[in-house]
Scaffold this motif. Structure first.
Motif, PDB file in Angstrom:
ATOM      1  N   VAL A 126     -67.430   3.907  20.262  1.00  0.00           N
ATOM      2  CA  VAL A 126     -66.494   2.902  19.911  1.00  0.00           C
ATOM      3  C   VAL A 126     -67.168   1.731  19.470  1.00  0.00           C
ATOM      4  N   MET A 151     -58.844  -1.152  20.639  1.00  0.00           N
ATOM      5  CA  MET A 151     -59.783  -1.150  20.404  1.00  0.00           C
ATOM      6  C   MET A 151     -58.631   0.759  20.239  1.00  0.00           C
ATOM      7  N   ALA A 154     -61.306   0.460  14.746  1.00  0.00           N
ATOM      8  CA  ALA A 154     -62.331   0.684  14.650  1.00  0.00           C
ATOM      9  C   ALA A 154     -62.872   1.958  14.112  1.00  0.00           C
ATOM     10  N   LEU A 165     -58.682   9.663  20.027  1.00  0.00           N
ATOM     11  CA  LEU A 165     -59.059  10.085  19.859  1.00  0.00           C
ATOM     12  C   LEU A 165     -59.854  11.321  19.988  1.00  0.00           C
ATOM     13  N   TRP A 214     -69.824  -1.655  13.324  1.00  0.00           N
ATOM     14  CA  TRP A 214     -70.343  -0.474  12.244  1.00  0.00           C
ATOM     15  C   TRP A 214     -71.077  -0.887  10.889  1.00  0.00           C
ATOM     16  N   ALA A 226     -65.208   5.219  15.331  1.00  0.00           N
ATOM     17  CA  ALA A 226     -65.906   5.911  16.967  1.00  0.00           C
ATOM     18  C   ALA A 226     -67.188   6.836  16.643  1.00  0.00           C
TER      19      ALA A 226
END
Length: 66
Positions: free
Chosen positions: A51, A1, A36, A7, A57, A38
């Motif tokens: 996340v 991650m 990852a 981020l 996802w 987010a």
């Protein structure tokens, strides 16, 4: 991650399903930070992001498309 610092430099994209900027509802942004993904509320980015893995996802997207 990804680390939290990754981020802050991520490229965030507003969802095409979100309302217009003047609409203070339904504002979701997504950033792809390998490996990852987010997701955050674009009105309150200081509140952080959810996340998840790319696999999670894609499973989420499949489930909402049904």
């Amino acid at each position: 991650m990804p680390a939290a610092t990754e981020l802050t430099t991520a490229v965030w994209r507003k969802s095409s399903r979100s309302g217009p900027v003047s609409d203070q509802q339904n504002c979701v942004e997504v950033a792809f930070v390998e490996p990852a993904v987010a997701v955050r509320d674009s009105k309150r980015p200081e509140c952080g992001a959810l996340v998840c893995t790319g696999t999670a996802w894609r499973a989420f997207l499949r489930s909402v498309a049904e």
